[in-house]
Write a protein that holds these residues in place. Structure first.
Motif, PDB file in Angstrom:
ATOM      1  N   VAL A 315       0.797  -1.194   0.236  1.00 16.79           N
ATOM      2  CA  VAL A 315       0.053   0.129   0.041  1.00 16.79           C
ATOM      3  C   VAL A 315       0.797   1.295  -0.123  1.00 16.79           C
ATOM      4  O   VAL A 315       0.503   2.010  -0.856  1.00 16.79           O
ATOM      5  CB  VAL A 315      -0.912   0.066   1.370  1.00 16.79           C
ATOM      6  N   LEU A 316       1.852   1.332   0.815  1.00 18.50           N
ATOM      7  CA  LEU A 316       2.772   2.476   0.994  1.00 18.50           C
ATOM      8  C   LEU A 316       3.659   2.677   0.049  1.00 18.50           C
ATOM      9  O   LEU A 316       4.149   1.588  -0.706  1.00 18.50           O
ATOM     10  CB  LEU A 316       3.125   2.628   2.317  1.00 18.50           C
ATOM     11  N   PRO A 317       4.122   3.721  -0.473  1.00 19.52           N
ATOM     12  CA  PRO A 317       5.220   3.704  -1.559  1.00 19.52           C
ATOM     13  C   PRO A 317       6.341   3.232  -1.271  1.00 19.52           C
ATOM     14  O   PRO A 317       6.778   2.908  -0.074  1.00 19.52           O
ATOM     15  CB  PRO A 317       5.409   5.477  -1.816  1.00 19.52           C
ATOM     16  N   LEU A 390      -6.559   2.719   0.359  1.00 19.83           N
ATOM     17  CA  LEU A 390      -5.595   3.744   0.463  1.00 19.83           C
ATOM     18  C   LEU A 390      -4.400   3.766  -0.553  1.00 19.83           C
ATOM     19  O   LEU A 390      -3.683   4.665  -1.116  1.00 19.83           O
ATOM     20  CB  LEU A 390      -4.941   3.780   1.896  1.00 19.83           C
ATOM     21  N   ALA A 391      -4.297   2.178  -1.119  1.00 19.87           N
ATOM     22  CA  ALA A 391      -3.131   2.098  -2.171  1.00 19.87           C
ATOM     23  C   ALA A 391      -3.503   2.870  -3.431  1.00 19.87           C
ATOM     24  O   ALA A 391      -2.542   3.216  -4.144  1.00 19.87           O
ATOM     25  CB  ALA A 391      -3.272   0.536  -2.460  1.00 19.87           C
ATOM     26  N   GLY A 392      -4.880   2.969  -3.465  1.00 22.21           N
ATOM     27  CA  GLY A 392      -5.199   4.093  -4.779  1.00 22.21           C
ATOM     28  C   GLY A 392      -4.756   5.339  -4.685  1.00 22.21           C
ATOM     29  O   GLY A 392      -4.609   6.100  -5.833  1.00 22.21           O
ATOM     30  N   VAL A 393      -4.429   5.856  -3.576  1.00 21.20           N
ATOM     31  CA  VAL A 393      -4.077   7.082  -3.317  1.00 21.20           C
ATOM     32  C   VAL A 393      -2.585   7.171  -2.857  1.00 21.20           C
ATOM     33  O   VAL A 393      -1.783   8.008  -3.712  1.00 21.20           O
ATOM     34  CB  VAL A 393      -4.439   7.698  -1.668  1.00 21.20           C
ATOM     35  N   PHE A 394      -1.800   6.280  -2.520  1.00 22.49           N
ATOM     36  CA  PHE A 394      -0.287   6.252  -2.385  1.00 22.49           C
ATOM     37  C   PHE A 394       0.360   5.639  -3.226  1.00 22.49           C
ATOM     38  O   PHE A 394       1.701   6.038  -3.529  1.00 22.49           O
ATOM     39  CB  PHE A 394      -0.072   5.582  -0.837  1.00 22.49           C
ATOM     40  N   ARG A 395      -0.269   4.496  -4.220  1.00 20.17           N
ATOM     41  CA  ARG A 395       0.258   4.034  -5.081  1.00 20.17           C
ATOM     42  C   ARG A 395      -0.515   3.836  -6.420  1.00 20.17           C
ATOM     43  O   ARG A 395      -0.928   2.789  -6.790  1.00 20.17           O
ATOM     44  CB  ARG A 395       0.925   2.562  -4.677  1.00 20.17           C
ATOM     45  N   ARG A 399      -1.531  -1.655  -8.976  1.00 19.52           N
ATOM     46  CA  ARG A 399      -2.877  -2.412  -8.366  1.00 19.52           C
ATOM     47  C   ARG A 399      -2.686  -3.088  -7.023  1.00 19.52           C
ATOM     48  O   ARG A 399      -1.552  -3.801  -6.942  1.00 19.52           O
ATOM     49  CB  ARG A 399      -3.449  -3.503  -9.231  1.00 19.52           C
ATOM     50  N   PRO A 400      -3.158  -2.628  -5.939  1.00 21.50           N
ATOM     51  CA  PRO A 400      -2.621  -3.433  -4.708  1.00 21.50           C
ATOM     52  C   PRO A 400      -2.803  -4.904  -4.604  1.00 21.50           C
ATOM     53  O   PRO A 400      -3.601  -5.314  -5.407  1.00 21.50           O
ATOM     54  CB  PRO A 400      -3.687  -2.642  -3.568  1.00 21.50           C
TER      55      PRO A 400
END
Length: 404
Positions: A315-317, A390-395, A399-400
């Motif tokens: 999820v996080l960069p 949240l992955a759609g925001v940070f990455r 695709r998470p």
């Protein structure tokens, strides 16, 4: 023609007071479709509703006039005895007279601030630290000095330097499952804090709302248990995370002089905390083994924490870091340089997920790349859904791994 003279404006401290980013975030995310990792709330489904209802029924049935009447400022004697017995069993000998019952631990902190600090006094705090404590100290006109932290909590060498240079009157810290980082201060650092307090003559406010929520590792001794700090440590606690936050019951354990001053300050503030709530809490602790009750709670939080931790690499960069708490409710994360979690929050809400940006927790220069995530209130599948959002925001470029 209106000849009325306008009333004076608010006091300077009221004008200077800032709002709480956490409360604002909670208001922003109140919509039911938002999966919120922002609040520090215990899981509602784990509250013992039936047992608490029975405790109220019992005290209202057996002594209704007493529990619906005014009470003593110090607090219900039975509740102080029960809390003192719990502290004693956990390694800190405590008598009922060592305790003052408060309307939540936040009031305990406010009373402590009122009794120990004058405007301009220096308070040393972990950086970052509990946001509402910063608000409390600023409201009192104190000068807050940040102390650097690492992944084990407050850095002792830095604290020693600051103590010599700034001569604080009070050190405030959350040594166990700290809010916001989730870090736990090791025993050797706790002892070092106690020795510094003895050598330099400052008070310690040891805030411990999460200590009974340990799900990994061994318990740490309270700073208050060390002989060097026993006469200068005020231990703050709460029933909010282990019984029910709506009862609004906290406490402070302190040397006699601080207890006396806190009682006088509380008399001026609200006379006493709710009589019936205190009586019900005392009855509940009399009839139930709270340690046994907390076993499944800790197991649930352990699973939820592990679930959230497992999602973070997806999820996080790349280059992000995060804490791995042994208990409590929070994970602290830092994105790579250049990210601003406050600026990204609106995008997160648009994606149906929320967190608390980390910058407001700092009393020194803020780190805009940080954020706090609470794992306590959502079941594992809900955590995975929220983190996928949240992955759609940070990455957004990837695709998470955990899809909705």
């Amino acid at each position: 023609m209106d000849t009325r003279v306008p009333p004076p404006g608010p006091a300077a401290r009221a004008v200077a007071a800032s709002g709480s980013v956490i409360r604002e975030a909670l208001a922003l995310t109140a919509r039911p479709e938002i999966i919120s990792f922002a609040g520090g709330l215990p899981a509602s489904e784990l509250l013992d509703v039936d047992g608490i209802r029975a405790a109220y029924d019992r005290v209202l049935g057996t002594s209704p006039y007493r529990v619906l009447q005014y009470s003593t400022t110090e607090g219900d004697p039975a509740l102080r005895e029960a809390i003192g017995a719990r502290l004693t069993r956990r390694g800190l000998h405590s008598r009922p007279e060592d305790l003052v019952i408060t309307t939540g631990a936040q009031q305990a902190l406010a009373l402590l601030t009122t009794t120990l600090l004058d405007p301009g006094d220096v308070v040393a705090v972990e950086d970052p630290t509990y946001l509402a404590a910063l608000q409390c100290f600023h409201y009192a006109g104190a000068r807050v000095v940040p102390v650097p932290t690492d992944d084990q909590g407050i850095v002792i060498d830095a604290l020693a330097d600051i103590v010599v240079r700034e001569r604080p009157r009070l050190l405030y810290l959350v040594p166990t499952f700290q809010n916001p980082t989730g870090h736990t201060l090791p025993a050797e650092r706790r002892h070092a804090v106690a020795r510094l307090a003895a050598e330099h003559g400052f008070w310690i406010a040891e805030d411990d709302p999460y200590g009974e929520l340990r799900f990994h590792g061994e318990p740490m001794p309270w700073i208050a248990t060390y002989e060097e700090a026993s006469d200068r440590t005020v231990l703050l606690g709460s029933l909010s995370k282990v019984l029910a936050p709506g009862m609004r019951l906290g406490w402070l354990r302190a040397p006699a002089e601080v207890c006396r001053s806190s009682v006088l300050a509380k008399q001026a503030l609200d006379l006493h905390s709710s009589t019936v709530d205190q009586a019900a809490a005392a009855q509940y602790l009399l009839e139930h083994d709270l340690d046994t009750r907390l076993l499944p709670v800790r197991a649930v939080y352990r699973e939820r924490c592990a679930t959230l931790l497992a999602t973070l690499p997806h999820v996080l960069p790349p280059g992000s870091t995060w804490s791995r708490p042994e208990g409590g409710m929070f994970i602290w994360a830092r994105l790579p340089d250049g990210h601003d979690t406050a600026a990204l929050l609106r995008d997160a809400v648009d994606h149906g997920v929320a967190y608390v940006p980390g910058a407001p927790f700092f009393s020194g220069p803020a780190d805009p790349a940080t954020l706090r995530l609470s794992f306590a209130t959502h079941e594992p599948e809900e955590i995975r859904r929220g983190m996928a959002r949240l992955a759609g925001v940070f990455r957004p470029d990837r695709r998470p791994a955990h899809r909705e």
